[in-house]
Structures are given as structure tokens and as C-alpha cells.
Design a protein around this motif. Structure first.
Motif, short mmCIF file in Angstrom:
data_model
loop_
_atom_site.label_atom_id
_atom_site.label_comp_id
_atom_site.label_asym_id
_atom_site.label_seq_id
_atom_site.Cartn_x
_atom_site.Cartn_y
_atom_site.Cartn_z
N LEU A 256 23.63 163.54 63.87
CA LEU A 256 23.76 164.55 62.82
C LEU A 256 23.00 164.14 61.57
CD1 LEU A 256 25.16 167.24 62.12
CD2 LEU A 256 27.12 165.91 61.31
N ALA A 257 23.07 162.86 61.21
CA ALA A 257 22.32 162.36 60.04
C ALA A 257 20.82 162.54 60.24
CB ALA A 257 22.66 160.89 59.81
N VAL A 258 20.34 162.28 61.45
CA VAL A 258 18.92 162.44 61.74
C VAL A 258 18.51 163.90 61.57
CG1 VAL A 258 17.20 162.38 63.59
CG2 VAL A 258 18.74 160.43 63.24
N VAL A 259 19.30 164.81 62.10
CA VAL A 259 18.97 166.24 61.98
C VAL A 259 18.92 166.65 60.52
CG1 VAL A 259 19.79 168.58 62.47
CG2 VAL A 259 19.89 166.82 64.26
N TYR A 260 19.94 166.26 59.75
CA TYR A 260 19.96 166.58 58.32
C TYR A 260 18.76 166.00 57.58
CZ TYR A 260 24.79 168.38 58.27
OH TYR A 260 25.93 169.13 58.45
N ALA A 261 18.36 164.80 57.98
CA ALA A 261 17.29 164.11 57.26
C ALA A 261 15.91 164.63 57.61
CB ALA A 261 17.36 162.60 57.53
N VAL A 262 15.67 164.90 58.87
CA VAL A 262 14.30 165.21 59.31
C VAL A 262 13.96 166.68 59.20
CG1 VAL A 262 12.66 164.96 61.23
CG2 VAL A 262 14.39 163.21 60.84
N LEU A 263 14.93 167.57 59.37
CA LEU A 263 14.65 169.01 59.38
C LEU A 263 13.92 169.52 58.13
CD1 LEU A 263 17.62 170.93 61.05
CD2 LEU A 263 15.23 170.84 61.76
N PRO A 264 14.27 169.08 56.91
CA PRO A 264 13.63 169.68 55.73
C PRO A 264 12.11 169.53 55.69
CG PRO A 264 15.61 168.50 55.08
CD PRO A 264 15.36 168.16 56.52
N ASN A 265 11.59 168.36 56.06
CA ASN A 265 10.15 168.11 55.90
C ASN A 265 9.46 167.56 57.13
OD1 ASN A 265 9.64 168.64 52.92
ND2 ASN A 265 11.34 167.19 52.78
N GLY A 266 10.22 167.20 58.15
CA GLY A 266 9.62 166.60 59.34
C GLY A 266 9.18 167.63 60.36
N SER A 267 8.28 167.21 61.24
CA SER A 267 7.82 168.08 62.32
C SER A 267 8.84 168.08 63.45
CB SER A 267 6.47 167.58 62.84
OG SER A 267 6.63 166.32 63.49
N ALA A 270 8.59 164.80 65.20
CA ALA A 270 9.27 163.71 64.49
C ALA A 270 10.77 163.79 64.71
CB ALA A 270 8.94 163.77 63.00
N LEU A 271 11.31 165.00 64.66
CA LEU A 271 12.75 165.18 64.89
C LEU A 271 13.13 164.75 66.30
CD1 LEU A 271 15.55 166.20 64.07
CD2 LEU A 271 14.82 168.51 64.75
N ALA A 272 12.32 165.16 67.29
CA ALA A 272 12.62 164.82 68.68
C ALA A 272 12.59 163.31 68.89
CB ALA A 272 11.63 165.51 69.61
N LEU A 273 11.60 162.66 68.27
CA LEU A 273 11.49 161.21 68.43
C LEU A 273 12.64 160.50 67.72
CD1 LEU A 273 9.86 158.87 69.57
CD2 LEU A 273 8.44 158.94 67.51
N ALA A 274 12.96 160.93 66.50
CA ALA A 274 14.02 160.27 65.74
C ALA A 274 15.37 160.45 66.40
CB ALA A 274 14.05 160.82 64.31
N ILE A 275 15.62 161.60 67.01
CA ILE A 275 16.92 161.86 67.62
C ILE A 275 17.12 161.00 68.87
CG2 ILE A 275 16.41 163.71 69.27
CD1 ILE A 275 19.23 163.79 66.69
N LEU A 276 16.02 160.49 69.42
CA LEU A 276 16.15 159.58 70.56
C LEU A 276 16.75 158.24 70.14
CD1 LEU A 276 12.79 160.16 72.49
CD2 LEU A 276 15.10 160.80 73.24
N GLY A 277 16.67 157.92 68.83
CA GLY A 277 17.19 156.65 68.35
C GLY A 277 18.67 156.47 68.61
N PRO A 278 19.54 157.37 68.10
CA PRO A 278 20.97 157.23 68.39
C PRO A 278 21.30 157.37 69.86
CG PRO A 278 20.51 159.25 67.16
CD PRO A 278 19.27 158.42 67.11
N TRP A 279 20.53 158.18 70.59
CA TRP A 279 20.76 158.32 72.03
C TRP A 279 20.55 156.98 72.74
CZ3 TRP A 279 17.39 157.76 76.25
CH2 TRP A 279 17.88 158.24 77.47
N ALA A 280 19.43 156.31 72.43
CA ALA A 280 19.15 155.01 73.06
C ALA A 280 20.15 153.96 72.59
CB ALA A 280 17.72 154.58 72.72
N MET A 281 20.56 154.03 71.34
CA MET A 281 21.57 153.11 70.83
C MET A 281 22.87 153.27 71.61
SD MET A 281 23.07 152.91 66.94
CE MET A 281 24.16 151.60 66.40
N GLY A 282 23.23 154.50 71.90
CA GLY A 282 24.44 154.76 72.67
C GLY A 282 24.39 154.17 74.06
N TRP A 283 23.23 154.24 74.69
CA TRP A 283 23.10 153.64 76.01
C TRP A 283 23.27 152.13 75.95
CZ3 TRP A 283 23.66 155.52 80.60
CH2 TRP A 283 23.40 156.88 80.84
N HIS A 284 22.76 151.51 74.90
CA HIS A 284 22.92 150.07 74.76
C HIS A 284 24.39 149.70 74.55
CE1 HIS A 284 22.27 145.96 73.10
NE2 HIS A 284 21.20 145.98 73.88
N MET A 285 25.10 150.50 73.78
CA MET A 285 26.53 150.26 73.58
C MET A 285 27.30 150.46 74.89
SD MET A 285 26.82 152.17 69.87
CE MET A 285 28.58 151.87 69.55
#
Length: 324
Positions: A256-267, A270-285
Motif C-alpha cells: 500500500l505504501a508503494v502504491v501511495y508513493a509511486v502513483l503520483p509521479n511514477g510510471s 516503475a510501480l510494477a517493479l516497486a510493488i514486486l519488492g514487498p511481494w519478494a520480501m514476503g516470499w523470503h519471510m
């Protein structure tokens, strides 16, 4: 406890029980500095990483949020690293001062510098102040809003060592303190505190509840004997179920933080790539949960330590998104 002169170092040359066997402090640091560096946990760097990574999350997401990275951000990046080392050291010194009587009764912690007699309480207090003053000097290089947040961060830091005395959720107070950097670094870049940073902060707290519950399972027997509370004791055999909840909260809130942060000015890319961050983190957990054994202290320490990699994963995705 009286502030007597330190007794001679133990036969293991003062090495702390849960330190890395080949850490640089015990191998290379000048002998007179070792007890103080051990107080700062310099021989156990995982805590510095866990304090630092939310800072870097906040900085990279802030740059994605306004699309205006500057050269000053390089100093914020470096300053966060230096500040995390120093403030983690000051916080751990404060923790050891307040917990010295408890630490003397727990097998894993009685080798720490104060209960083992390597450092006096007076010496530890001076060392804590030195680290805090240098950290404050770094803080003064940031904007006024970040400075105010940095000073306010002392509140959860001061409270945390006492939390285990009055609540079963001391890990929540650790989360409040350890993830403050997400708010601070965001504000150091933008000059103000925005909603995405607050949501990211909440994600970091959920992550702290995850990894520090794992860490606390090393001491459940000793903690029960001396009356120290923790989420590990509270959850007991249900810890796996609670850790899955913290995993989902971490991933969901960070997403949710990524969506809020990237949507205003990001492509969109960029949003698709950034949202993969928490997803990959979750798999590691989730991978950590597959190896969970709350009755194996060595395994719990091993899992706790890999959370450095857990926190680096989303940072890499956020940094890559900045290039799009």
C-alpha cells in the motif's frame, strides 16, 4: 547494582555469547575499545542493518514519490548509515544499562560487557552520550522537520528497555523505535511527513514483530524464570500462526505504501517493479517460516540474522524503480 571497577575479562577474552565467531571487534579492534564496541553491538551487525534498512526504504520511496532526487540524497543515504550505527550503539548501551540485572540472570546475555564486569555503568553512560552527541551532529545537517522527528525518536528508544516489564508486547515498542528511520529519511528528502511514509512505518513495525518474536524464542525459559514478558512467551506454540499474520501485514502495508508513493509521479513500469519488492520480501519471510523451530535456539538465531537479506530485497526493487 554498584558501579564497581570492571573485573577481568572472561577466559573467552570477553566475547559475547551470541556474537559472530569471526567478528571484526574480537579479531582486530584494539583491546581497550572492545568492551565498548561490544556494548554497541558492533560485533553483532544485524541490528544496525535492521535499523538502517527502513531509513533507506523511506528515502527511496520518497524519491519515487516526488520524482526529484538530488545530490543531497546521497548524504542522507550515507548519514543514515552512520547514524544507524551510532544510534543503534547508543540504544543498545542504554538497553544494557537498564537491563544489567536481568542480563546477569540469562545464559545468553550474562556475557555482555556490564554484567560480565568489562564495563562499569558510569563508563557505559559516558559511551552512550558520546554516540548520541555524534548522531545529533549528523541530524543537524538535515532539514528542520527531520531534526524534530529525530529528537522525537528518543521517546520510543527510552521506553523500549522497560516495555518487557509491563507488557507482553515489548516487540511492538522495538518496532516503534527501529522503524522511525522510515519517517525520518522520507522527511529529510521531502521536508514534510506524508501518508506513504506512515504506512511504510507500520509495515516496518509488522516486520519487527516478525523477526523479534523469532529472536525472543531464544530466551523463553530464562524469561519465564525472571518474569520478563515477550511475544514469544505470549504466543508460545501458536507463534507460527502469529508470524504468518505479521508476514501478511508487512507485505500488505508495504504494498500500500508503494502504491501511495509511486502513483503520483511514477510510471506504470516503475510501480510494477516497486510493488514486486514487498511481494519478494514476503516470499523470503515465508521461507523462514518453513524452517521455524521455536525449541531450537540456534535455529532461531540463524533465522533472525537472515532478516538483513529480507529487508534488502524490497530496497533493491525500489532502487531499480528509480531508474525507470
Amino acid at each position: 547494582m554498584q558501579d564497581n571497577a570492571p573485573s577481568p575479562e572472561p577466559s573467552n577474552n570477553g566475547m559475547v555469547a551470541d556474537a559472530y565467531s569471526d567478528n571484526w571487534v574480537d579479531l582486530y579492534a584494539p583491546a581497550p575499545t572492545r568492551p565498548y564496541l561490544r556494548l554497541s553491538r558492533a560485533d553483532r551487525p544485524i541490528g544496525t542493518w535492521l535499523l538502517l534498512l527502513p531509513c533507506w526504504w523511506g528515502l527511496t520511496l520518497a524519491m519515487l514519490y516526488d520524482g526529484q532526487p538530488t545530490w543531497h540524497d546521497l548524504w542522507i543515504f550515507i548519514g543514515c548509515a552512520i547514524g544507524a550505527f551510532l544510534m543503534r550503539g547508543a540504544g543498545c548501551t542504554w538497553n544494557d544499562i537498564t537491563d544489567r540485572e536481568f542480563d546477569a540472570q540469562v545464559a545468553r546475555t550474562r556475557s555482555r560487557p556490564i554484567p560480565s564486569g568489562q564495563v562499569t555503568v558510569k563508563g557505559a553512560t559516558i559511551w552512550m552520550v558520546v554516540q548520541a552527541v555524534i548522531s545529533f551532529a549528523i541530524l543537524l545537517t538535515l532539514n528542520s522537520a527531520a531534526i524534530r522527528l529525530g529528537v522525537l525518536a528518543l521517546v520510543p528508544v527510552a521506553i523500549y528497555p522497560f516495555a518487557k516489564r509491563f507488557t507482553w508486547w515489548p516487540q511492538m515498542f522495538l518496532g516503534l523505535a527501529f522503524n522511525w528511520g522510515a519517517l525520518l529519511a522520507w522527511t529529510a528528502h521531502t521536508g514534510r511527513l506524508d501518508a506513504p511514509a506512515v504506512v511504510l512505518y507500520l509495515a516496518g513495525i509488522a516486520w519487527t514483530l516478525f523477526y523479534d518474536t523469532i529472536y525472543a524464542h531464544q530466551d523463553t525459559e530464562d524469561d519465564a524464570l525472571i518474569g520478563v514478558k515477550s511475544t514469544a512467551r505470549l504466543f508460545g506454540e501458536n507463534s507460527g500462526q502469529w508470524l504468518r499474520r505479521f508476514l501478511m501485514a508487512t507485505v500488505g502495508l508495504m504494498g500500500l505504501a508503494v502504491v501511495y508513493a509511486v502513483l503520483p509521479n511514477g510510471s506504470v513500469f516503475a510501480l510494477a517493479l516497486a510493488i514486486l519488492g514487498p511481494w519478494a520480501m514476503g516470499w523470503h519471510m515465508a521461507w523462514q517460516l518453513r524452517g521455524l523451530d521455536i525449541h531450537n535456539s540456534a535455529k532461531m538465531l540463524q533465522l533472525f540474522r537472515v532478516n538483513r537479506d529480507t529487508g534488502i530485497i524490497p530496497l533493491l526493487f525500489f532502487a531499480a524503480a528509480l531508474l525507470l
